[in-house]
Motif scaffolding. Structure first.
Motif, PDB file in Angstrom:
ATOM      1  N   THR A 312     -30.258  -0.226 -22.097  1.00 55.74           N
ATOM      2  CA  THR A 312     -30.000  -0.248 -23.547  1.00 55.74           C
ATOM      3  C   THR A 312     -28.951   0.796 -23.910  1.00 55.74           C
ATOM      4  OG1 THR A 312     -31.880   1.252 -23.893  1.00 55.74           O
ATOM      5  CG2 THR A 312     -32.288  -1.106 -24.152  1.00 55.74           C
ATOM      6  N   PHE A 313     -28.831   1.855 -23.082  1.00 56.56           N
ATOM      7  CA  PHE A 313     -27.864   2.921 -23.359  1.00 56.56           C
ATOM      8  C   PHE A 313     -26.428   2.454 -23.092  1.00 56.56           C
ATOM      9  CE2 PHE A 313     -25.861   7.124 -22.727  1.00 56.56           C
ATOM     10  CZ  PHE A 313     -26.369   7.789 -23.832  1.00 56.56           C
ATOM     11  N   LYS A 314     -26.271   1.326 -22.398  1.00 55.39           N
ATOM     12  CA  LYS A 314     -24.933   0.817 -22.119  1.00 55.39           C
ATOM     13  C   LYS A 314     -24.192   0.430 -23.401  1.00 55.39           C
ATOM     14  CE  LYS A 314     -26.182  -0.748 -17.487  1.00 55.39           C
ATOM     15  NZ  LYS A 314     -26.635  -1.871 -16.639  1.00 55.39           N
ATOM     16  N   LEU A 315     -24.947   0.174 -24.463  1.00 57.59           N
ATOM     17  CA  LEU A 315     -24.296  -0.102 -25.754  1.00 57.59           C
ATOM     18  C   LEU A 315     -23.524   1.117 -26.233  1.00 57.59           C
ATOM     19  CD1 LEU A 315     -27.124  -2.035 -27.659  1.00 57.59           C
ATOM     20  CD2 LEU A 315     -25.124  -2.992 -26.498  1.00 57.59           C
ATOM     21  N   ILE A 316     -24.051   2.315 -25.986  1.00 57.63           N
ATOM     22  CA  ILE A 316     -23.372   3.535 -26.389  1.00 57.63           C
ATOM     23  C   ILE A 316     -22.079   3.684 -25.602  1.00 57.63           C
ATOM     24  CG2 ILE A 316     -23.594   6.027 -26.642  1.00 57.63           C
ATOM     25  CD1 ILE A 316     -25.584   4.405 -28.335  1.00 57.63           C
ATOM     26  N   THR A 317     -22.183   3.532 -24.280  1.00 59.28           N
ATOM     27  CA  THR A 317     -20.994   3.655 -23.431  1.00 59.28           C
ATOM     28  C   THR A 317     -19.935   2.630 -23.825  1.00 59.28           C
ATOM     29  OG1 THR A 317     -22.427   4.385 -21.623  1.00 59.28           O
ATOM     30  CG2 THR A 317     -20.202   3.699 -21.044  1.00 59.28           C
ATOM     31  N   GLN A 358     -15.350  -9.976 -13.959  1.00 62.50           N
ATOM     32  CA  GLN A 358     -15.986 -10.220 -15.245  1.00 62.50           C
ATOM     33  C   GLN A 358     -15.288  -9.410 -16.330  1.00 62.50           C
ATOM     34  OE1 GLN A 358     -20.085  -8.586 -14.990  1.00 62.50           O
ATOM     35  NE2 GLN A 358     -19.318  -7.410 -13.257  1.00 62.50           N
ATOM     36  N   THR A 359     -15.362  -9.911 -17.559  1.00 55.98           N
ATOM     37  CA  THR A 359     -14.822  -9.161 -18.680  1.00 55.98           C
ATOM     38  C   THR A 359     -15.823  -8.083 -19.098  1.00 55.98           C
ATOM     39  OG1 THR A 359     -15.818 -10.623 -20.327  1.00 55.98           O
ATOM     40  CG2 THR A 359     -13.627 -11.226 -19.503  1.00 55.98           C
ATOM     41  N   LEU A 360     -15.381  -7.188 -19.988  1.00 59.90           N
ATOM     42  CA  LEU A 360     -16.293  -6.151 -20.473  1.00 59.90           C
ATOM     43  C   LEU A 360     -17.483  -6.800 -21.181  1.00 59.90           C
ATOM     44  CD1 LEU A 360     -17.060  -3.228 -21.064  1.00 59.90           C
ATOM     45  CD2 LEU A 360     -15.595  -3.325 -23.102  1.00 59.90           C
ATOM     46  N   THR A 361     -17.208  -7.845 -21.967  1.00 55.87           N
ATOM     47  CA  THR A 361     -18.295  -8.548 -22.653  1.00 55.87           C
ATOM     48  C   THR A 361     -19.291  -9.105 -21.651  1.00 55.87           C
ATOM     49  OG1 THR A 361     -16.875  -9.128 -24.523  1.00 55.87           O
ATOM     50  CG2 THR A 361     -18.856 -10.463 -24.205  1.00 55.87           C
ATOM     51  N   PHE A 372     -20.080  -0.080 -15.426  1.00 55.24           N
ATOM     52  CA  PHE A 372     -20.285   1.068 -16.316  1.00 55.24           C
ATOM     53  C   PHE A 372     -20.014   2.391 -15.609  1.00 55.24           C
ATOM     54  CE2 PHE A 372     -22.090  -2.198 -18.868  1.00 55.24           C
ATOM     55  CZ  PHE A 372     -21.790  -1.786 -20.158  1.00 55.24           C
ATOM     56  N   VAL A 373     -20.176   2.422 -14.297  1.00 55.40           N
ATOM     57  CA  VAL A 373     -19.765   3.603 -13.541  1.00 55.40           C
ATOM     58  C   VAL A 373     -18.242   3.760 -13.644  1.00 55.40           C
ATOM     59  CG1 VAL A 373     -19.589   4.625 -11.246  1.00 55.40           C
ATOM     60  CG2 VAL A 373     -21.726   3.552 -11.970  1.00 55.40           C
ATOM     61  N   GLN A 374     -17.522   2.642 -13.506  1.00 52.96           N
ATOM     62  CA  GLN A 374     -16.068   2.676 -13.633  1.00 52.96           C
ATOM     63  C   GLN A 374     -15.647   3.131 -15.034  1.00 52.96           C
ATOM     64  OE1 GLN A 374     -14.612  -1.236 -12.554  1.00 52.96           O
ATOM     65  NE2 GLN A 374     -15.869  -1.304 -10.688  1.00 52.96           N
ATOM     66  N   LEU A 375     -16.363   2.663 -16.045  1.00 48.86           N
ATOM     67  CA  LEU A 375     -16.037   3.049 -17.419  1.00 48.86           C
ATOM     68  C   LEU A 375     -16.297   4.534 -17.647  1.00 48.86           C
ATOM     69  CD1 LEU A 375     -17.552  -0.019 -19.325  1.00 48.86           C
ATOM     70  CD2 LEU A 375     -15.130   0.468 -18.925  1.00 48.86           C
ATOM     71  N   GLY A 376     -17.398   5.034 -17.094  1.00 49.84           N
ATOM     72  CA  GLY A 376     -17.699   6.449 -17.232  1.00 49.84           C
ATOM     73  C   GLY A 376     -16.631   7.325 -16.606  1.00 49.84           C
ATOM     74  N   GLU A 377     -16.127   6.911 -15.437  1.00 54.70           N
ATOM     75  CA  GLU A 377     -15.062   7.671 -14.774  1.00 54.70           C
ATOM     76  C   GLU A 377     -13.804   7.698 -15.632  1.00 54.70           C
ATOM     77  OE1 GLU A 377     -14.672   5.630 -11.081  1.00 54.70           O
ATOM     78  OE2 GLU A 377     -16.180   6.854 -10.037  1.00 54.70           O
ATOM     79  N   LYS A 378     -13.460   6.569 -16.266  1.00 56.62           N
ATOM     80  CA  LYS A 378     -12.270   6.515 -17.110  1.00 56.62           C
ATOM     81  C   LYS A 378     -12.421   7.370 -18.361  1.00 56.62           C
ATOM     82  CE  LYS A 378     -10.602   1.982 -15.606  1.00 56.62           C
ATOM     83  NZ  LYS A 378     -10.185   0.610 -16.016  1.00 56.62           N
ATOM     84  N   LEU A 412     -22.868  20.409 -20.178  1.00 56.80           N
ATOM     85  CA  LEU A 412     -21.558  19.902 -19.770  1.00 56.80           C
ATOM     86  C   LEU A 412     -21.070  20.493 -18.447  1.00 56.80           C
ATOM     87  CD1 LEU A 412     -19.302  17.995 -20.535  1.00 56.80           C
ATOM     88  CD2 LEU A 412     -18.262  19.828 -21.889  1.00 56.80           C
ATOM     89  N   PRO A 413     -21.219  21.815 -18.213  1.00 53.55           N
ATOM     90  CA  PRO A 413     -20.745  22.348 -16.917  1.00 53.55           C
ATOM     91  C   PRO A 413     -21.503  21.795 -15.708  1.00 53.55           C
ATOM     92  CG  PRO A 413     -21.012  24.122 -18.533  1.00 53.55           C
ATOM     93  CD  PRO A 413     -21.646  22.892 -19.122  1.00 53.55           C
ATOM     94  N   GLN A 414     -22.717  21.293 -15.925  1.00 55.39           N
ATOM     95  CA  GLN A 414     -23.521  20.773 -14.815  1.00 55.39           C
ATOM     96  C   GLN A 414     -23.159  19.340 -14.439  1.00 55.39           C
ATOM     97  OE1 GLN A 414     -27.407  21.445 -16.690  1.00 55.39           O
ATOM     98  NE2 GLN A 414     -27.879  22.913 -15.062  1.00 55.39           N
ATOM     99  N   VAL A 415     -22.369  18.685 -15.272  1.00 60.69           N
ATOM    100  CA  VAL A 415     -22.091  17.258 -15.069  1.00 60.69           C
ATOM    101  C   VAL A 415     -21.004  17.072 -14.018  1.00 60.69           C
ATOM    102  CG1 VAL A 415     -21.315  15.116 -16.159  1.00 60.69           C
ATOM    103  CG2 VAL A 415     -22.777  16.712 -17.421  1.00 60.69           C
ATOM    104  N   GLY A 416     -21.377  16.438 -12.921  1.00 64.56           N
ATOM    105  CA  GLY A 416     -20.424  16.078 -11.881  1.00 64.56           C
ATOM    106  C   GLY A 416     -20.195  14.576 -11.891  1.00 64.56           C
ATOM    107  N   PRO A 417     -19.475  14.050 -10.928  1.00 63.76           N
ATOM    108  CA  PRO A 417     -19.188  12.605 -10.884  1.00 63.76           C
ATOM    109  C   PRO A 417     -20.446  11.732 -10.853  1.00 63.76           C
ATOM    110  CG  PRO A 417     -17.780  13.789  -9.355  1.00 63.76           C
ATOM    111  CD  PRO A 417     -18.788  14.778  -9.846  1.00 63.76           C
ATOM    112  N   VAL A 418     -21.452  12.164 -10.073  1.00 59.45           N
ATOM    113  CA  VAL A 418     -22.680  11.370  -9.960  1.00 59.45           C
ATOM    114  C   VAL A 418     -23.448  11.379 -11.280  1.00 59.45           C
ATOM    115  CG1 VAL A 418     -24.897  11.128  -8.785  1.00 59.45           C
ATOM    116  CG2 VAL A 418     -22.851  11.735  -7.483  1.00 59.45           C
ATOM    117  N   GLU A 419     -23.569  12.549 -11.900  1.00 58.57           N
ATOM    118  CA  GLU A 419     -24.306  12.659 -13.169  1.00 58.57           C
ATOM    119  C   GLU A 419     -23.624  11.830 -14.252  1.00 58.57           C
ATOM    120  OE1 GLU A 419     -25.492  15.666 -10.478  1.00 58.57           O
ATOM    121  OE2 GLU A 419     -23.462  15.324 -11.296  1.00 58.57           O
ATOM    122  N   LEU A 420     -22.298  11.898 -14.326  1.00 55.09           N
ATOM    123  CA  LEU A 420     -21.569  11.109 -15.312  1.00 55.09           C
ATOM    124  C   LEU A 420     -21.760   9.619 -15.063  1.00 55.09           C
ATOM    125  CD1 LEU A 420     -19.584  10.904 -17.672  1.00 55.09           C
ATOM    126  CD2 LEU A 420     -17.711  11.069 -16.014  1.00 55.09           C
ATOM    127  N   ALA A 421     -21.737   9.224 -13.786  1.00 52.59           N
ATOM    128  CA  ALA A 421     -21.887   7.810 -13.436  1.00 52.59           C
ATOM    129  C   ALA A 421     -23.255   7.286 -13.846  1.00 52.59           C
ATOM    130  CB  ALA A 421     -21.666   7.627 -11.933  1.00 52.59           C
TER     131      ALA A 421
END
Length: 722
Positions: A312-317, A358-361, A372-378, A412-421
């Motif tokens: 459900t949190f993917k709506l935020i992203t 697939q499209t974003l939709t 969504f991992v790809q979107l988080g990285e961007k 924020l300082p604790q967030v690495g690539p895995v946490e963001l993903a």
């Protein structure tokens, strides 16, 4: 006549001096008492000669938004005694013990306690009991007016209303949050007495009436609350869940129209669990364990607890990505099923059959983690976190209920690539349900975040509004353009994606499903899930948002699309019709509604191949939920709607399937040493039923462990204190 000697004269002078000094000292002391300290001793005398009996104020009423009474105060009586006026404590105690059905020893001790001028013996007695005491005409026994809090609907809107203590003070919910307004000011019944506590014949009684508390008008709608309570209770039973919660919000105002969680408790008896099994368990608990159980039972999970929202949190992203211009609804992404981030491999839920291009939709429809991992990285962590702040996830919403918790997330300082993903698809972040529904409401409300509100007004006894709590805009989070794009994407999830179970003909519903593993003892636990669904309708003019959370479903499925989406549909459909929101049917829906009705055939115990063919022959569609890959021996064990129900032609029937070997018999587990709750949970998961004897932990069972029995068999278990 001889003259007194010089020594006699000296003695007389000394005596005169001493007497004069004593007289002067007495005059000075009397002046000190009468003039300097006169007011103080006057107050002490009045206190000694006055009996002040408190008269509690009547608590204000709690109304729903339409004026229906949800919590009231009923008139009652309280028994007081004045020990100094009682001549025969044993006789008085015996008569009161007989009428009040109270222990004689304790009553006699209270009545004989001359340390206090006034002692309360019994509170909130019935009218006939009060009349019986008055008939005895017991000297030193007084019956005073009192008020008792009463919740006419029992365990209805429990986590909104809360409850009161034995002293009529708010303990939880609105009762606590608005205690200073609801409680009012107590009155006094004042009498003059002598030093022995006896009322003076010439005294004048003074009665100062209490000032009743203000009443509270909620934003909650009693009818919609009933819809939510009914749907949640049904979902709890069908899914054999640990807990099911629901919240309904007015998208445009932030008003809470309903808030329900089951299991709950009756605020009229807040220390008595509604579940009989829990009552038995509590009998064997220590006082400390009982306190922990009560506090757990009284907590409002919607504002006091956090959970991982999952998909459900993917709506935020998605909203952040669109707002930042990183992608459009038609942007293409590719998912191979897995993705490597920071040395870890993260999987999509359908990694074994990747979604591919697939499209974003479509990624939102498919709930594809890899995209969504790809979107988080961007996005990057700085931009992502700035929007989390804007949506309110880094603070409380400010809802007027006690004990609201903040979210749990990495700094924020604790967030690495895995946490963001992982955060981008709703894991590694723990939020409250009220935070999520507020944020999603902002997404569809042209990007405007509203402060959730559960109280509209304070009114006096005559119904005059003393204070009005206005709607409050917090901030603009995303643009109207992004909001419009999000509404279209959310609607596509219902029409084409995983949320089809929430589809309502005539109402454009949008939403998102979610299924997340629970974190237990610091790690994700196999077999423990939180299933959820958040829905909004109608999407062309959003009015209602509904969030459903099913904690630890143990039915035939743990997916939010199966467990939570139908609950949201039920609440939305009934609420929209109640609010007289007229349906707008598409041509296809209009044609569908006039189609012939079909009686659903019985297909349970058929193989999937036979059952689906039978449904096709009856012009019915179907969806299959299987716990593993299907083979030729896979059998349909349950279905919804049930056989015999009449539905329009081409309606979809949900089928639940298992391998044939799983359906026939199961092995009875060893329950030795398990509590009633653990044993019941284990047997339910296996399709067996529990018969309880005793209390404590299991010591013996029949049939014995490892016996092979049919599904539905009753297992008799004897429990004894550990």
């Amino acid at each position: 006549m001889s003259q007194p000697s010089i020594s006699s004269k000296r003695r007389l002078l000394t005596m005169f001096t001493i007497v004069s000094f004593l007289i002067f000292a007495l005059i000075a002391r009397l002046g000190w008492i009468q003039i300097v300290r006169g007011e103080k001793y006057k107050e002490l005398a009045n206190a000694q000669q006055t009996r002040d009996i408190p008269i509690p104020a009547k608590r204000g009423i709690i109304y729903d938004r339409n004026g229906k009474e949800l919590a009231i105060s009923i008139s009652s009586s309280t028994v007081w005694v004045k020990p100094k006026e009682i001549e025969n404590a044993k006789e008085t105690a015996a008569k009161l013990a007989n009428i009040l059905q109270l222990p004689f020893d304790k009553l006699e001790k209270d009545i004989s306690n001359s340390k206090y001028g006034l002692v309360r013996i019994a509170r909130w007695i019935e009218d006939d009991v009060a009349a019986a005491i008055r008939k005895e005409n017991l000297k030193g026994v007084l019956i005073a007016e009192d008020n008792k809090r009463f919740f006419p609907y029992g365990n209805f809107a429990t986590y909104i209303l809360g409850h009161t203590t034995d002293d009529n003070r708010g303990a939880y919910g609105i009762e606590r949050e608005y205690e200073k307004y609801l409680s009012g000011l107590p009155g006094r019944w004042i009498k003059s007495t002598d030093s022995a506590g006896r009322q003076l014949d010439s005294s004048v009684e003074k009665y100062y009436p209490p000032e009743n508390g203000l009443s509270v008008v909620l934003t909650t709608d009693e009818v919609i609350q009933h819809f939510a309570e009914k749907a949640v209770q049904n979902a709890l039973e069908v899914n054999k869940a640990k807990r099911v919660t629901a919240i309904v919000m007015d998208v445009k105002t932030g008003d809470i129209l309903a808030m329900a969680a089951k299991p709950d408790y009756d605020p009229n008896q807040p220390r008595l669990p509604l579940d009989e099994e829990m009552q038995l368990q509590m009998e064997a608990m220590s006082d400390e364990e009982k306190l922990d159980t009560w506090f757990s039972m009284w907590r409002n999970p919607i504002v006091n607890d956090t959970y991982e929202p999952g998909s459900t949190f993917k709506l935020i992203t998605t909203a952040v990505v669109l707002e930042e211009g990183i992608a459009t609804p038609d942007s293409h992404f590719f998912s191979p099923g897995t993705i490597s981030v920071g040395g870890r491999t993260l999987k999509c839920w359908r990694y074994y059959n990747p979604h591919g291009d697939q499209t974003l939709t479509q990624a939102v429809q498919n709930s594809c983690n890899v995209v969504f991992v790809q979107l988080g990285e961007k996005l990057g962590k700085d931009t992502f976190y700035s929007y989390l702040d804007a949506f309110g996830f880094n603070s409380t919403t400010g809802i007027d209920l006690p004990g609201e918790r903040k979210s749990i997330m990495y700094s924020l300082p604790q967030v690495g690539p895995v946490e963001l993903a992982t955060m981008s698809f709703g894991q590694s972040i723990s939020i409250t349900p009220i935070q999520l529904i507020s944020a999603v409401s902002a997404i569809v409300n042209d990007g405007i975040l509203m402060k959730p509100r559960i109280v509209k007004e304070l009114v006096d006894n005559e119904g005059n509004v003393v204070h009005r709590f206005e709607e409050q805009m917090v901030r603009q989070v995303i643009s109207e353009k992004t909001s419009q794009e999000m509404r279209e994407i959310m609607q596509s999830v219902i029409v084409e994606g995983s949320g089809k179970a929430a589809y309502i003909p005539g109402y454009a519903v949008g939403g998102k499903t979610g299924t997340a593993q629970k974190v237990i003892d610091g790690k994700y636990a196999d077999g423990y899930y939180v299933s959820s669904f958040i829905g909004v309708a109608p999407m062309d003019d959003p009015k209602l948002a509904v969030l459903i959370i099913v904690d630890e479903p143990n039915g035939l499925s743990h997916f939010g699309s199966i467990t939570a989406a139908p609950v949201a549909k039920e609440i939305l459909e009934e609420s929209l019709r109640y609010l007289e929101v007229k349906p707008k049917y598409t041509e296809e829906e209009a044609q569908q509604l006039v189609k012939a009705e079909i009686t659903i055939p019985e297909v349970r115990q058929m193989t999937v191949t036979e059952g689906t063919k039978t449904l096709k022959d009856h012009k019915l569609q179907y969806e299959i939920e299987a716990q593993q890959e299907m083979g030729p021996n896979t059998i349909i064990v349950d279905m919804f709607p049930k056989p015999g129900a009449r539905v329009p032609e081409n309606s979809s029937v949900m089928l639940y399937a298992r391998e044939k070997g799983e359906v026939g018999k199961v092995l009875v587990p060893d329950l030795t040493g398990k509590t009633i709750g653990d044993a019941n949970k284990l047997l339910n998961a296996l399709g067996l039923r529990l018969k309880i004897t005793g209390n404590g932990v299991a010591t013996s069972q029949y049939p014995e462990a490892n016996s092979e029995v049919p599904l539905g068999t009753i297992i008799s278990v004897e429990f004894k204190p550990n």
